[in-house]
Design an enzyme around this catalytic site. Structure first.
Site, PDB file in Angstrom:
ATOM      1  N   ALA A 174       0.363  -1.037  -0.394  1.00 31.47           N
ATOM      2  CA  ALA A 174      -0.496   0.110   0.165  1.00 31.47           C
ATOM      3  C   ALA A 174       0.935   0.827  -0.124  1.00 31.47           C
ATOM      4  O   ALA A 174       0.308   2.117   0.152  1.00 31.47           O
ATOM      5  CB  ALA A 174      -1.348  -0.297   1.334  1.00 31.47           C
ATOM      6  N   ASN A 177       1.965  -3.508   7.889  1.00 30.36           N
ATOM      7  CA  ASN A 177       2.859  -5.031   6.868  1.00 30.36           C
ATOM      8  C   ASN A 177       4.038  -4.105   6.037  1.00 30.36           C
ATOM      9  O   ASN A 177       4.991  -4.333   5.785  1.00 30.36           O
ATOM     10  CB  ASN A 177       2.363  -5.968   6.112  1.00 30.36           C
ATOM     11  N   HIS A 214       0.029   7.086   4.155  1.00 33.71           N
ATOM     12  CA  HIS A 214       1.213   6.427   4.217  1.00 33.71           C
ATOM     13  C   HIS A 214       2.211   7.614   4.225  1.00 33.71           C
ATOM     14  O   HIS A 214       2.168   7.518   2.765  1.00 33.71           O
ATOM     15  CB  HIS A 214       1.876   5.518   3.814  1.00 33.71           C
TER      16      HIS A 214
HETATM   17  N1  LIG Z   1       2.041  -5.706   1.813  1.00 28.32           N
HETATM   18  C1  LIG Z   1       1.112  -5.333   2.064  1.00 28.32           C
HETATM   19  O1  LIG Z   1       0.687  -4.044   1.772  1.00 28.32           O
HETATM   20  C2  LIG Z   1      -0.086  -5.463   3.136  1.00 28.32           C
HETATM   21  C3  LIG Z   1      -1.112  -5.012   2.772  1.00 28.32           C
HETATM   22  C4  LIG Z   1      -2.615  -4.740   3.752  1.00 28.32           C
HETATM   23  C5  LIG Z   1      -3.051  -6.577   4.108  1.00 28.32           C
HETATM   24  N2  LIG Z   1      -1.719  -6.868   4.269  1.00 28.32           N
HETATM   25  C6  LIG Z   1      -1.398  -8.138   4.631  1.00 28.32           C
HETATM   26  O2  LIG Z   1      -1.873  -9.014   3.734  1.00 28.32           O
HETATM   27  C7  LIG Z   1      -2.552 -10.322   3.953  1.00 28.32           C
HETATM   28  C8  LIG Z   1      -4.351 -10.912   3.410  1.00 28.32           C
HETATM   29  O3  LIG Z   1      -5.180  -9.537   3.907  1.00 28.32           O
HETATM   30  P1  LIG Z   1      -6.154  -9.429   4.217  1.00 28.32           P
HETATM   31  O4  LIG Z   1      -6.730  -8.267   3.819  1.00 28.32           O
HETATM   32  O5  LIG Z   1      -6.546 -10.481   2.621  1.00 28.32           O
HETATM   33  O6  LIG Z   1      -7.339 -10.342   4.525  1.00 28.32           O
HETATM   34  P2  LIG Z   1      -8.596 -10.654   5.224  1.00 28.32           P
HETATM   35  O7  LIG Z   1      -8.582 -11.251   7.041  1.00 28.32           O
HETATM   36  O8  LIG Z   1      -9.896  -9.425   4.488  1.00 28.32           O
HETATM   37  O9  LIG Z   1      -8.356 -12.078   4.572  1.00 28.32           O
HETATM   38  C9  LIG Z   1      -7.340 -12.791   4.655  1.00 28.32           C
HETATM   39  C10 LIG Z   1      -7.593 -14.510   5.236  1.00 28.32           C
HETATM   40  O10 LIG Z   1      -6.891 -16.184   5.139  1.00 28.32           O
HETATM   41  C11 LIG Z   1      -7.458 -16.375   6.343  1.00 28.32           C
HETATM   42  N3  LIG Z   1      -6.216 -17.311   6.892  1.00 28.32           N
HETATM   43  C12 LIG Z   1      -6.366 -16.492   8.221  1.00 28.32           C
HETATM   44  N4  LIG Z   1      -4.841 -18.106   9.013  1.00 28.32           N
HETATM   45  C13 LIG Z   1      -5.199 -18.056   7.288  1.00 28.32           C
HETATM   46  C14 LIG Z   1      -3.969 -19.975   7.260  1.00 28.32           C
HETATM   47  N5  LIG Z   1      -3.200 -20.007   8.335  1.00 28.32           N
HETATM   48  N6  LIG Z   1      -4.690 -20.869   6.296  1.00 28.32           N
HETATM   49  C15 LIG Z   1      -5.662 -20.559   5.431  1.00 28.32           C
HETATM   50  N7  LIG Z   1      -5.992 -19.491   5.408  1.00 28.32           N
HETATM   51  C16 LIG Z   1      -6.300 -18.117   6.750  1.00 28.32           C
HETATM   52  C17 LIG Z   1      -8.740 -16.234   6.723  1.00 28.32           C
HETATM   53  O11 LIG Z   1      -9.603 -16.820   7.031  1.00 28.32           O
HETATM   54  C18 LIG Z   1      -9.059 -14.935   5.267  1.00 28.32           C
HETATM   55  O12 LIG Z   1     -10.071 -15.872   4.575  1.00 28.32           O
HETATM   56  C19 LIG Z   1      -3.235  -9.936   6.438  1.00 28.32           C
HETATM   57  O13 LIG Z   1      -1.904 -10.435   7.398  1.00 28.32           O
HETATM   58  C20 LIG Z   1      -3.018  -8.916   5.831  1.00 28.32           C
HETATM   59  O14 LIG Z   1      -2.314  -8.081   6.971  1.00 28.32           O
HETATM   60  C21 LIG Z   1      -0.693  -6.817   3.622  1.00 28.32           C
END
Ligand SMILES: NC(=O)c1ccc[n+]([C@@H]2O[C@H](COP(=O)([O-])OP(=O)(O)OC[C@H]3O[C@@H](n4cnc5c(N)ncnc54)[C@H](O)[C@@H]3O)[C@@H](O)[C@H]2O)c1
Length: 270
Positions: A124, A192, A221
Site C-alpha cells: 500500500a 506490513n 502512509h
Molecule cells: N503487504 C501489504 O502492504 C499488505 C497490505 C494489506 C494487508 N496485508 C496483509 O495481507 C494479509 C491478507 O490481507 P486481507 O486484507 O486479505 O486479510 P483478510 O482478513 O481479509 O483475509 C485473510 C484470509 O486468510 C484466512 N487465513 C488466515 N490464516 C490462514 C491460514 N493459516 N491458512 C489459510 N487461510 C488463512 C482468513 O480466514 C481470511 O479469510 C494479512 O496478513 C494482511 O495484514 C499486507
C-alpha cells in the site's frame, strides 16, 4: 503456458487476486485455493467463472507454479517452508512476518537452496523503487507515519494491551511510536508496509508512527528517506478495501501487478 497460481487466504486481497485472474487481468490459471474458514473459500470459488479446487496446503503447492500467501503473519512460516522446499515460487503479503531476521534468513536460504523465488509486493505504499536504489548507497533515516481511521485499528494487539479507547478519540491522536519490528507485532494487520520498507532499506532502522484520526477515511502512509542520494518524501492516501478496512485497495492491486510482472519479458522500475 499460463502460470498456475495457488491462493492461501481468500479474504480481501485474495478475492481481488482471484477476480483479476478470473477476468483475464492476469494471464494465469487459479488452480487451487485454501482458507482457514471453509465458508470463505467456498464463497470465493462460487463467485468465479473458472473454478479452482479447494485443497489442503500440501496439495495446493503440488498443483501450483506460484503460491500467493494472503492469509496472516502467523501463517507465513509454514506456507513458506511448504512452498520453497518444493522449488515453487512464493508471493508474501503478510510481510510483517519477515521483520523477524531469523525467519527472513531461513526464507532466503530455502529459496536459494531450492532455486526458487520469493516476491514481496510494494503493497500500500509508494517510493519503494527509489528506496531500493538509494539503499545501494548510505541511508541515514527511514520513517513511516501511518494515519488510519480508528475502525481500521480495532482489535490490534497493541490497542487491546494498552486498553486504548478508540471510540473516545475526537481528533488525530498519536497511538504508537517504535521500530518496524515492534510495529508489526503491535499492529500485525495494519503496518506490513513497515516491514516492506525495512527489507527494502537493507535492514536500516525504520521509525514507525501510527496515528488514529476519526475524521480521516483513507489509509494514509507518509514516508521520508534521507541518505547520500538526497531525500525522498512520499504520501499515499489509500481507499480502504470495502471487505476489510484495515487493508488498502492499493495493496491488492500491488499483488496483482507483481503477479503480472513474474511473466513479463520487460521489467520496468528498480
Ligand atoms: N503487504 C501489504 O502492504 C499488505 C497490505 C494489506 C494487508 N496485508 C496483509 O495481507 C494479509 C491478507 O490481507 P486481507 O486484507 O486479505 O486479510 P483478510 O482478513 O481479509 O483475509 C485473510 C484470509 O486468510 C484466512 N487465513 C488466515 N490464516 C490462514 C491460514 N493459516 N491458512 C489459510 N487461510 C488463512 C482468513 O480466514 C481470511 O479469510 C494479512 O496478513 C494482511 O495484514 C499486507
Amino acid at each position: 503456458m499460463p502460470l498456475k497460481v495457488g491462493l492461501v487466504g481468500c479474504g480481501a486481497i485474495g478475492a481481488e487476486i482471484a477476480k483479476a485472474i478470473d477476468t483475464g487481468v492476469i494471464d494465469a490459471d487459479l488452480v487451487a485455493v485454501c482458507d482457514h474458514n471453509p465458508a470463505t473459500a467456498k464463497a470465493l470459488i462460487e463467485s468465479l467463472q473458472h473454478k479452482p479446487v479447494k485443497s489442503r496446503l500440501e496439495d495446493l503447492v503440488t498443483l501450483s507454479d506460484v503460491v500467493v500467501e494472503a492469509a496472516s503473519q502467523k501463517a507465513v512460516p509454514a506456507i513458506a517452508r511448504a512452498v520453497l522446499v518444493k522449488g515453487k515460487k512464493l508471493m508474501i503479503m503478510s510481510v510483517g512476518a519477515l521483520a523477524s531476521p531469523e525467519l527472513f534468513q531461513e526464507v532466503k536460504n530455502l529459496a536459494k537452496e531450492h532455486d526458487s523465488r520469493v516476491y514481496i509486493p510494494s503493497g500500500a505504499i509508494s517510493g519503494l523503487d527509489a528506496l531500493k536504489s538509494a539503499s545501494i548507497g548510505t541511508i541515514r533515516k527511514v520513517s513511516l507515519t501511518t494515519t488510519k481511521n480508528p475502525s481500521g485499528l480495532k482489535g490490534a494487539p497493541y490497542i487491546l494491551e494498552k486498553k486504548i479507547d478508540l471510540d473516545a478519540l475526537t481528533g488525530p491522536t498519536l497511538i504508537f511510536e517504535g521500530s518496524a519490528a515492534e510495529a508489526v507485532k503491535a499492529f500485525p494487520a495494519n503496518v506490513n508496509v513497515a516491514a516492506t520498507l525495512y527489507l527494502a532499506a537493507g535492514g536500516s532502522d525504520v521509525r514507525v508512527v501510527v496515528v488514529a484520526d476519526p475524521n480521516i477515511h483513507v489509509n494514509r502512509h507518509e514516508i521520508v528517506v534521507e541518505g547520500d542520494f538526497g531525500r525522498i518524501s512520499t504520501r499515499v492516501e489509500n481507499v480502504p478495501s470495502p471487505r476489510n478496512p484495515r487493508t488498502s485497495y492499493l495493496a491488492a492491486l500491488s499483488a496483482i501487478a507483481t503477479l503480472r510482472s513474474i511473466m513479463e519479458a520487460v521489467k520496468i522500475g528498480t
